[in-house]
Write an enzyme that holds these catalytic residues in place. Sequence first.
Site, PDB file in Angstrom:
ATOM      1  N   THR A  43       0.845  -1.192   0.000  1.00 58.54           N
ATOM      2  CA  THR A  43       0.000   0.000   0.000  1.00 58.54           C
ATOM      3  C   THR A  43       0.878   1.239   0.000  1.00 58.54           C
ATOM      4  OG1 THR A  43      -1.857  -1.103   1.078  1.00 58.54           O
ATOM      5  CG2 THR A  43      -1.727   1.284   1.309  1.00 58.54           C
ATOM      6  N   HIS A  72      -8.151   4.466  -1.281  1.00 55.04           N
ATOM      7  CA  HIS A  72      -8.289   4.012   0.105  1.00 55.04           C
ATOM      8  C   HIS A  72      -9.716   4.214   0.606  1.00 55.04           C
ATOM      9  CE1 HIS A  72      -5.024   2.695   2.964  1.00 55.04           C
ATOM     10  NE2 HIS A  72      -6.088   2.589   3.717  1.00 55.04           N
TER      11      HIS A  72
END
Length: 356
Positions: free
Chosen positions: A159, A250
């Site tokens: 991420t 996100h």
Amino acid sequence: MADTAQPINLFEFEDAAKELLPKAEYDYIAGGATDEISVDRNRRAYASWAFRPRVLRDVSKLDLSTTVLGCKVALPVLIAPCGGHKRAHPDGELATYRAAASCGTAMAVSANANTSFEDLAKAANGMLWVQLYPFRDKAMTQDWLERAKANGYKAIIVTLDSQWPPKRERNIRNRYQRSRGANYPTSGETADAPRPAGSGAGSDPAATWKDLQWIKAATRLPVVAKGIMTGEDVELCADAGADGVIVSNHGGRHLDNTLATVEVLSEAVAAAKGKIEVFLDGGIRRGADVVKAIALGAKAVFIGRPLFWGLAVGGEQGVVRVLNLLREEIEITMAKCGRPTIASIDGSTIVKVPSL
């Protein structure tokens, strides 16, 4: 619970979960950054495309299977790497993984999971990916990569959009405190919240593309970069050796005022040039959304918040129900559009909606 009392779509699952969860936990899951514009846009943007239904095409047998990074899944809906499943149900990630495995799909395990990588691997016979950040601690990163490989995990998600902490106003009002992920070292700072400065295990704000290259070189597993919202960064991910990207903001939880993920999907697919696989998360609530994303070039999609609604309402079987509702809606959409297989869903399946 009688069938007539069960939620019949993911929105009803959320409504039921909101009644069951403590307010602070619901707000943490449902909330986003600042004004939550991107949270809302992720959802609403799917209405920007309409289907072009086709008739008299044999849809007597529908095949929802596809491959992700060379591995077959029975459903093009994967479980996103969301942390702390125990906030919704005591069985936490164990319940989610069993549900994903029984539905024939993959689960990405969050760096901030409440359950160890090892215990999860023993819980079911399915497909697991592991998620991490560009950590400051390279030794810990190497340890996680080795643990993933040793326990049969099939891919690594890195991420990349969490190098600086967001402002989530619901959490501020609720004075919400997150728990530490079960897989971090037992000593040192709490690592599940990325920090702008200092040492420790959190996401490194000084990380660059060299860090993604380092992670790719440190493992033989496929590496997928998550948090990509521009074609330029897709190209840089490919240059760094990534095997795939997840187009993701996100869930609107880090930077507000972005485009919806589905709005930038075509740009990402064009930039990938077929060299790497492109996935998407954000706003998926209907099977129709999944079909639209695939028509725009996504290999598969990930769901995040809905898994928590399923957990809160029914634990493992709640997550199974969430996945099966999406499966049913995907089947209906495919059949009505004359697309019997995932591979047959292409750009001609949808059209941009003109202004009325």
